[in-house]
Design a protein around this motif. Structure first.
Motif, short mmCIF file in Angstrom:
data_model
loop_
_atom_site.label_atom_id
_atom_site.label_comp_id
_atom_site.label_asym_id
_atom_site.label_seq_id
_atom_site.Cartn_x
_atom_site.Cartn_y
_atom_site.Cartn_z
N GLU A 48 0.82 -1.21 0.00
CA GLU A 48 0.00 0.00 0.00
C GLU A 48 0.86 1.26 0.00
OE1 GLU A 48 -0.52 -2.63 1.92
OE2 GLU A 48 -2.35 -3.34 0.92
N HIS A 49 1.97 1.22 0.72
CA HIS A 49 2.86 2.38 0.73
C HIS A 49 3.48 2.61 -0.64
CE1 HIS A 49 3.24 1.55 5.25
NE2 HIS A 49 2.58 2.69 5.13
N TRP A 50 3.92 1.53 -1.30
CA TRP A 50 4.53 1.68 -2.62
C TRP A 50 3.52 2.18 -3.65
CZ3 TRP A 50 9.26 2.18 -1.76
CH2 TRP A 50 10.01 1.30 -0.99
N LEU A 51 2.29 1.74 -3.55
CA LEU A 51 1.28 2.14 -4.52
C LEU A 51 0.85 3.59 -4.33
CD1 LEU A 51 -0.97 -1.07 -4.63
CD2 LEU A 51 0.76 -0.34 -6.28
N GLN A 52 1.03 4.13 -3.12
CA GLN A 52 0.73 5.53 -2.81
C GLN A 52 -0.72 5.91 -3.12
OE1 GLN A 52 3.93 8.48 -3.33
NE2 GLN A 52 4.96 7.01 -4.67
N GLN A 53 -1.63 5.02 -2.78
CA GLN A 53 -3.05 5.31 -2.99
C GLN A 53 -3.70 5.88 -1.74
OE1 GLN A 53 -4.53 1.51 -4.33
NE2 GLN A 53 -3.82 1.83 -6.43
N GLN A 54 -3.36 5.36 -0.57
CA GLN A 54 -3.92 5.86 0.69
C GLN A 54 -2.98 6.83 1.39
OE1 GLN A 54 -7.02 5.00 1.31
NE2 GLN A 54 -6.97 3.68 -0.51
N SER A 55 -1.74 6.85 0.99
CA SER A 55 -0.73 7.76 1.55
C SER A 55 0.25 8.10 0.44
CB SER A 55 -0.01 7.11 2.74
OG SER A 55 0.67 5.93 2.32
N ARG A 56 1.17 9.01 0.73
CA ARG A 56 2.15 9.41 -0.28
C ARG A 56 3.56 9.36 0.29
NH1 ARG A 56 -0.37 14.94 -2.59
NH2 ARG A 56 -0.53 15.26 -0.36
N ILE A 57 4.52 9.05 -0.56
CA ILE A 57 5.94 9.15 -0.21
C ILE A 57 6.36 10.57 -0.58
CG2 ILE A 57 8.25 8.25 -0.57
CD1 ILE A 57 6.92 5.64 -1.56
N VAL A 58 6.68 11.38 0.41
CA VAL A 58 7.00 12.79 0.15
C VAL A 58 8.47 13.12 0.38
CG1 VAL A 58 4.66 13.57 0.64
CG2 VAL A 58 6.32 13.44 2.52
N GLY A 59 9.26 12.13 0.74
CA GLY A 59 10.68 12.38 0.95
C GLY A 59 11.43 11.10 1.20
N LEU A 60 12.74 11.20 1.16
CA LEU A 60 13.59 10.02 1.34
C LEU A 60 14.87 10.41 2.06
CD1 LEU A 60 14.36 7.07 0.73
CD2 LEU A 60 15.24 7.83 -1.48
N GLN A 61 15.18 9.65 3.10
CA GLN A 61 16.48 9.77 3.77
C GLN A 61 17.36 8.63 3.30
OE1 GLN A 61 14.97 9.49 7.81
NE2 GLN A 61 15.21 11.69 8.12
N TYR A 62 18.58 8.94 2.91
CA TYR A 62 19.50 7.90 2.44
C TYR A 62 20.77 7.92 3.28
CZ TYR A 62 20.59 12.08 -0.39
OH TYR A 62 20.84 13.37 -0.81
N HIS A 63 21.20 6.73 3.64
CA HIS A 63 22.39 6.54 4.48
C HIS A 63 23.40 5.70 3.71
CE1 HIS A 63 20.17 8.05 8.01
NE2 HIS A 63 19.14 7.43 7.46
N VAL A 64 24.64 6.15 3.72
CA VAL A 64 25.69 5.53 2.92
C VAL A 64 26.89 5.20 3.80
CG1 VAL A 64 27.17 5.78 0.89
CG2 VAL A 64 24.96 6.95 0.97
N LEU A 65 27.43 4.01 3.63
CA LEU A 65 28.66 3.63 4.31
C LEU A 65 29.70 3.29 3.26
CD1 LEU A 65 30.01 3.12 7.09
CD2 LEU A 65 29.40 0.70 6.82
N LEU A 66 30.82 4.01 3.30
CA LEU A 66 31.89 3.78 2.35
C LEU A 66 33.05 3.07 3.03
CD1 LEU A 66 30.75 6.99 1.67
CD2 LEU A 66 31.94 6.30 -0.41
#
Length: 319
Positions: A253-271
Protein backbone atom coordinates in the motif's frame (compact mmCIF):
# COMPACT_ATOMS: atom_id res chain seq x y z
CA UNK A 1 110.41 2.38 20.46
CA UNK A 2 107.01 0.72 19.91
CA UNK A 3 104.92 2.22 17.07
CA UNK A 4 101.09 2.12 17.38
CA UNK A 5 98.98 1.55 14.26
CA UNK A 6 96.37 4.24 13.56
CA UNK A 7 92.68 3.04 13.66
CA UNK A 8 89.75 2.25 15.87
CA UNK A 9 89.72 -0.13 18.75
CA UNK A 10 87.17 -2.94 19.00
CA UNK A 11 85.27 -1.03 21.67
CA UNK A 12 85.06 2.05 19.47
CA UNK A 13 83.79 -0.03 16.53
CA UNK A 14 81.12 -1.62 18.72
CA UNK A 15 79.99 1.77 19.96
CA UNK A 16 79.88 3.14 16.42
CA UNK A 17 77.90 0.10 15.23
CA UNK A 18 75.44 0.49 18.09
CA UNK A 19 74.95 4.18 17.31
CA UNK A 20 74.47 3.42 13.62
CA UNK A 21 71.94 0.73 14.47
CA UNK A 22 70.05 3.11 16.76
CA UNK A 23 70.03 5.76 14.02
CA UNK A 24 68.76 3.20 11.49
CA UNK A 25 66.00 2.08 13.85
CA UNK A 26 65.02 5.71 14.43
CA UNK A 27 64.88 6.34 10.69
CA UNK A 28 62.82 3.18 10.11
CA UNK A 29 60.41 4.12 12.91
CA UNK A 30 60.03 7.62 11.49
CA UNK A 31 59.54 6.27 7.98
CA UNK A 32 56.91 3.75 9.18
CA UNK A 33 55.05 6.46 11.11
CA UNK A 34 55.12 8.78 8.09
CA UNK A 35 53.98 5.98 5.81
CA UNK A 36 51.09 5.09 8.14
CA UNK A 37 50.11 8.75 8.40
CA UNK A 38 50.28 9.09 4.62
CA UNK A 39 48.12 5.98 4.15
CA UNK A 40 45.55 7.25 6.64
CA UNK A 41 45.45 10.71 5.04
CA UNK A 42 45.14 9.28 1.53
CA UNK A 43 42.37 6.86 2.49
CA UNK A 44 40.37 9.46 4.42
CA UNK A 45 40.65 11.90 1.50
CA UNK A 46 39.48 9.19 -0.90
CA UNK A 47 36.56 8.30 1.36
CA UNK A 48 35.51 11.95 1.59
CA UNK A 49 35.75 12.38 -2.18
CA UNK A 50 33.78 9.24 -3.01
CA UNK A 51 31.27 10.03 -0.28
CA UNK A 52 30.58 13.46 -1.74
CA UNK A 53 30.14 11.90 -5.18
CA UNK A 54 27.56 9.43 -3.82
CA UNK A 55 25.60 12.11 -1.96
CA UNK A 56 25.57 14.40 -5.00
CA UNK A 57 24.51 11.54 -7.26
CA UNK A 58 21.61 10.44 -5.06
CA UNK A 59 20.42 13.99 -4.46
CA UNK A 60 20.52 14.90 -8.17
CA UNK A 61 18.72 11.73 -9.21
CA UNK A 62 16.06 11.96 -6.51
CA UNK A 63 15.25 15.67 -6.48
CA UNK A 64 12.80 15.53 -9.42
CA UNK A 65 10.98 12.46 -8.13
CA UNK A 66 7.26 12.83 -8.76
CA UNK A 67 7.63 15.38 -11.57
CA UNK A 68 5.58 14.49 -14.66
CA UNK A 69 5.27 17.79 -16.46
CA UNK A 70 2.55 19.03 -14.13
CA UNK A 71 0.39 15.90 -14.40
CA UNK A 72 -0.47 13.82 -11.30
CA UNK A 73 1.19 10.44 -10.94
CA UNK A 74 -2.18 8.64 -11.06
CA UNK A 75 -2.57 9.77 -14.67
CA UNK A 76 0.45 7.73 -15.77
CA UNK A 77 -1.72 4.59 -15.94
CA UNK A 78 -3.69 6.21 -18.78
CA UNK A 79 -0.62 7.36 -20.73
CA UNK A 80 0.30 6.04 -24.17
CA UNK A 81 3.21 3.69 -23.66
CA UNK A 82 5.94 1.66 -25.38
CA UNK A 83 7.04 -2.02 -25.43
CA UNK A 84 8.97 -3.13 -22.36
CA UNK A 85 12.67 -3.95 -22.71
CA UNK A 86 14.00 -7.50 -22.49
CA UNK A 87 15.42 -8.21 -19.03
CA UNK A 88 13.49 -5.30 -17.55
CA UNK A 89 13.79 -4.41 -13.86
CA UNK A 90 10.41 -5.29 -12.38
CA UNK A 91 9.17 -5.73 -8.81
CA UNK A 92 7.37 -9.05 -9.23
CA UNK A 93 3.63 -8.76 -8.61
CA UNK A 94 3.86 -5.03 -7.88
CA UNK A 95 5.15 -3.23 -10.91
CA UNK A 96 4.70 -3.22 -14.68
CA UNK A 97 8.32 -2.29 -15.38
CA UNK A 98 9.88 0.56 -17.35
CA UNK A 99 6.54 1.74 -18.78
CA UNK A 100 2.93 1.58 -17.55
CA UNK A 101 0.90 -1.42 -18.69
CA UNK A 102 -2.87 -1.71 -18.71
CA UNK A 103 -4.25 -3.29 -15.55
CA UNK A 104 -0.91 -3.18 -13.70
CA UNK A 105 0.47 -0.80 -11.12
CA UNK A 106 3.38 1.46 -12.05
CA UNK A 107 5.77 2.14 -9.19
CA UNK A 108 7.88 5.26 -9.54
CA UNK A 109 9.83 4.53 -6.35
CA UNK A 110 10.76 1.20 -4.79
CA UNK A 111 13.49 -0.23 -2.55
CA UNK A 112 14.21 -3.56 -0.87
CA UNK A 113 16.89 -5.37 1.07
CA UNK A 114 19.33 -7.52 -0.88
CA UNK A 115 18.97 -11.22 -0.17
CA UNK A 116 21.83 -12.53 -2.30
CA UNK A 117 19.64 -14.16 -4.95
CA UNK A 118 18.13 -12.73 -8.12
CA UNK A 119 15.96 -9.70 -7.39
CA UNK A 120 13.89 -7.23 -9.38
CA UNK A 121 14.27 -9.51 -12.38
CA UNK A 122 17.53 -7.83 -13.41
CA UNK A 123 19.85 -7.96 -10.37
CA UNK A 124 22.25 -10.75 -9.40
CA UNK A 125 24.99 -11.25 -6.79
CA UNK A 126 24.13 -8.22 -4.69
CA UNK A 127 25.97 -7.58 -1.43
CA UNK A 128 23.76 -9.22 1.18
CA UNK A 129 21.87 -7.17 3.77
CA UNK A 130 22.36 -3.91 1.93
CA UNK A 131 19.60 -2.33 -0.21
CA UNK A 132 18.78 -1.36 -3.76
CA UNK A 133 16.71 1.59 -4.99
CA UNK A 134 14.57 1.80 -8.13
CA UNK A 135 13.20 5.11 -9.38
CA UNK A 136 11.37 6.36 -12.45
CA UNK A 137 11.06 10.03 -13.23
CA UNK A 138 10.99 12.67 -15.90
CA UNK A 139 13.89 15.08 -15.68
CA UNK A 140 12.67 18.63 -15.11
CA UNK A 141 14.37 20.00 -18.21
CA UNK A 142 12.27 20.75 -21.29
CA UNK A 143 13.93 19.80 -24.58
CA UNK A 144 13.02 20.85 -28.09
CA UNK A 145 12.22 18.14 -30.67
CA UNK A 146 15.50 18.77 -32.49
CA UNK A 147 17.39 18.24 -29.20
CA UNK A 148 16.05 14.72 -28.63
CA UNK A 149 18.60 11.89 -28.53
CA UNK A 150 18.15 8.59 -30.31
CA UNK A 151 19.30 6.58 -27.26
CA UNK A 152 16.74 8.04 -24.83
CA UNK A 153 13.03 7.92 -24.12
CA UNK A 154 10.89 10.95 -23.31
CA UNK A 155 7.75 11.94 -21.45
CA UNK A 156 5.58 14.25 -23.52
CA UNK A 157 2.93 16.08 -21.50
CA UNK A 158 0.31 18.63 -22.29
CA UNK A 159 -2.27 20.13 -19.96
CA UNK A 160 -4.49 17.03 -19.78
CA UNK A 161 -2.57 13.94 -20.91
CA UNK A 162 0.88 12.46 -21.34
CA UNK A 163 2.66 9.81 -23.39
CA UNK A 164 6.00 8.00 -23.47
CA UNK A 165 7.80 8.53 -26.77
CA UNK A 166 11.12 8.07 -28.58
CA UNK A 167 12.75 10.51 -30.98
CA UNK A 168 10.94 9.12 -34.02
CA UNK A 169 7.52 9.03 -32.32
CA UNK A 170 7.32 12.45 -30.69
CA UNK A 171 4.33 14.52 -31.75
CA UNK A 172 5.54 17.98 -32.62
CA UNK A 173 3.69 20.82 -30.91
CA UNK A 174 1.71 18.27 -28.88
CA UNK A 175 3.13 19.02 -25.47
CA UNK A 176 6.34 19.57 -23.53
CA UNK A 177 9.14 16.99 -23.85
CA UNK A 178 11.10 15.82 -20.81
CA UNK A 179 13.84 13.14 -20.75
CA UNK A 180 12.56 10.01 -19.01
CA UNK A 181 14.68 7.79 -16.74
CA UNK A 182 14.24 4.39 -15.16
CA UNK A 183 17.19 3.73 -12.82
CA UNK A 184 18.19 1.08 -10.30
CA UNK A 185 21.08 1.63 -7.88
CA UNK A 186 22.57 -1.40 -6.11
CA UNK A 187 25.82 -2.72 -4.61
CA UNK A 188 27.99 -5.53 -5.91
CA UNK A 189 31.47 -6.91 -5.19
CA UNK A 190 34.08 -6.61 -7.95
CA UNK A 191 37.67 -7.81 -8.25
CA UNK A 192 40.12 -5.02 -9.00
CA UNK A 193 43.90 -5.50 -8.97
CA UNK A 194 43.60 -8.53 -6.72
CA UNK A 195 41.30 -6.73 -4.26
CA UNK A 196 37.59 -7.35 -3.69
CA UNK A 197 35.90 -3.94 -3.86
CA UNK A 198 32.26 -3.02 -3.09
CA UNK A 199 30.95 -0.93 -5.99
CA UNK A 200 27.86 1.21 -6.50
CA UNK A 201 26.23 -0.11 -9.69
CA UNK A 202 23.48 1.28 -11.90
CA UNK A 203 20.93 -0.28 -14.22
CA UNK A 204 19.23 2.14 -16.60
CA UNK A 205 16.72 2.18 -19.40
CA UNK A 206 18.24 3.03 -22.79
CA UNK A 207 17.25 2.81 -26.44
CA UNK A 208 19.68 0.68 -28.45
CA UNK A 209 20.92 1.14 -32.02
CA UNK A 210 18.00 -0.95 -33.33
CA UNK A 211 15.53 1.40 -31.65
CA UNK A 212 14.41 -1.08 -29.01
CA UNK A 213 14.30 -0.50 -25.26
CA UNK A 214 17.03 -2.26 -23.27
CA UNK A 215 18.63 -2.21 -19.82
CA UNK A 216 22.29 -1.22 -19.55
CA UNK A 217 24.67 -1.78 -16.61
CA UNK A 218 27.31 0.68 -15.33
CA UNK A 219 29.85 0.75 -12.50
CA UNK A 220 29.46 4.14 -10.82
CA UNK A 221 31.53 4.64 -7.64
CA UNK A 222 34.01 2.30 -5.92
CA UNK A 223 34.03 1.66 -2.19
CA UNK A 224 30.30 1.97 -1.41
CA UNK A 225 29.66 -0.85 1.07
CA UNK A 226 26.16 -0.17 2.46
CA UNK A 227 23.03 1.68 1.38
CA UNK A 228 19.98 2.18 3.58
CA UNK A 229 16.80 4.09 2.74
CA UNK A 230 14.01 5.46 4.93
CA UNK A 231 10.88 6.88 3.34
CA UNK A 232 8.93 9.87 4.66
CA UNK A 233 5.22 9.00 4.59
CA UNK A 234 2.40 11.55 4.39
CA UNK A 235 -0.51 9.55 5.79
CA UNK A 236 -3.13 12.36 5.84
CA UNK A 237 -2.28 13.79 2.39
CA UNK A 238 -1.49 17.30 3.62
CA UNK A 239 1.95 17.39 2.00
CA UNK A 240 3.88 16.93 5.25
CA UNK A 241 5.52 13.71 6.45
CA UNK A 242 3.86 12.04 9.44
CA UNK A 243 6.43 9.28 9.98
CA UNK A 244 9.31 7.45 8.32
CA UNK A 245 9.62 3.79 7.36
CA UNK A 246 12.71 1.78 6.46
CA UNK A 247 12.67 -0.16 3.19
CA UNK A 248 11.83 -3.47 4.88
CA UNK A 249 8.91 -1.82 6.73
CA UNK A 250 7.22 -0.54 3.58
CA UNK A 251 4.09 -2.37 2.46
CA UNK A 252 2.45 -2.77 -0.93
CA UNK A 253 0.00 0.00 0.00
CA UNK A 254 2.86 2.38 0.73
CA UNK A 255 4.53 1.68 -2.62
CA UNK A 256 1.28 2.14 -4.52
CA UNK A 257 0.73 5.53 -2.81
CA UNK A 258 -3.05 5.31 -2.99
CA UNK A 259 -3.92 5.86 0.69
CA UNK A 260 -0.73 7.76 1.55
CA UNK A 261 2.15 9.41 -0.28
CA UNK A 262 5.94 9.15 -0.21
CA UNK A 263 7.00 12.79 0.15
CA UNK A 264 10.68 12.38 0.95
CA UNK A 265 13.59 10.02 1.34
CA UNK A 266 16.48 9.77 3.77
CA UNK A 267 19.50 7.90 2.44
CA UNK A 268 22.39 6.54 4.48
CA UNK A 269 25.69 5.53 2.92
CA UNK A 270 28.66 3.63 4.31
CA UNK A 271 31.89 3.78 2.35
CA UNK A 272 34.93 1.55 2.74
CA UNK A 273 38.54 2.24 1.80
CA UNK A 274 39.66 0.49 -1.37
CA UNK A 275 42.85 -0.96 0.15
CA UNK A 276 43.47 -2.40 3.62
CA UNK A 277 45.80 -0.75 6.13
CA UNK A 278 47.32 -3.63 8.08
CA UNK A 279 48.25 -1.25 10.91
CA UNK A 280 44.55 -0.49 11.43
CA UNK A 281 41.81 -2.63 12.99
CA UNK A 282 38.21 -1.54 12.51
CA UNK A 283 35.69 -2.76 15.10
CA UNK A 284 33.47 0.34 15.06
CA UNK A 285 29.68 0.35 14.98
CA UNK A 286 27.93 2.52 12.41
CA UNK A 287 24.33 3.67 12.88
CA UNK A 288 22.69 3.96 9.46
CA UNK A 289 19.33 5.40 10.38
CA UNK A 290 17.35 2.65 12.06
CA UNK A 291 19.86 -0.12 11.31
CA UNK A 292 23.34 -0.77 12.61
CA UNK A 293 26.45 -2.11 10.90
CA UNK A 294 29.39 -3.47 12.89
CA UNK A 295 32.78 -3.61 11.23
CA UNK A 296 34.14 -7.19 11.33
CA UNK A 297 37.53 -6.30 12.80
CA UNK A 298 39.18 -5.88 9.41
CA UNK A 299 41.84 -3.45 8.16
CA UNK A 300 39.52 -1.13 6.23
CA UNK A 301 38.61 2.42 7.17
CA UNK A 302 35.00 3.48 6.72
CA UNK A 303 33.03 6.70 6.43
CA UNK A 304 29.33 7.12 7.22
CA UNK A 305 27.29 9.82 5.45
CA UNK A 306 23.61 10.64 5.05
CA UNK A 307 21.30 13.00 3.22
CA UNK A 308 17.61 13.65 2.56
CA UNK A 309 15.38 14.87 -0.25
CA UNK A 310 11.85 16.27 0.04
CA UNK A 311 9.76 15.55 -3.06
CA UNK A 312 8.21 18.96 -3.65
CA UNK A 313 7.22 18.09 -7.21
CA UNK A 314 5.26 15.03 -6.07
CA UNK A 315 3.34 17.07 -3.51
CA UNK A 316 2.61 20.04 -5.80
CA UNK A 317 1.39 17.79 -8.63
CA UNK A 318 -1.32 16.34 -6.38
CA UNK A 319 -2.62 19.68 -5.12
Amino acid sequence: MIRREAGFSLVELLIAAALALMLLLLMLTTFTALNQSSTQTRQLAQLQQNGQLVLNLLHNELKNTGFWGGLPQQQLAEAATLPLPAGDCVAEGLDSGSFPMSGQSFLTLYAARATGGRQLGCLNNLIRDTEFLQLKRSIGLIVAPDEMRANRFYWQADWQQGRFVAVDAAQLNAGMLFPYQHLVFYLQQQNQNGQTIPVLMRKRLVRNAAGAASISTDSIIDGVERLHFEFMIDSDLDGRPNFSLASHQMTVEHWLQQQSRIVGLQYHVLLRSLEPDHHYNNTQQYQLGSIQFEAPGDAYRRLQLSGAVYFENAVLAEQ
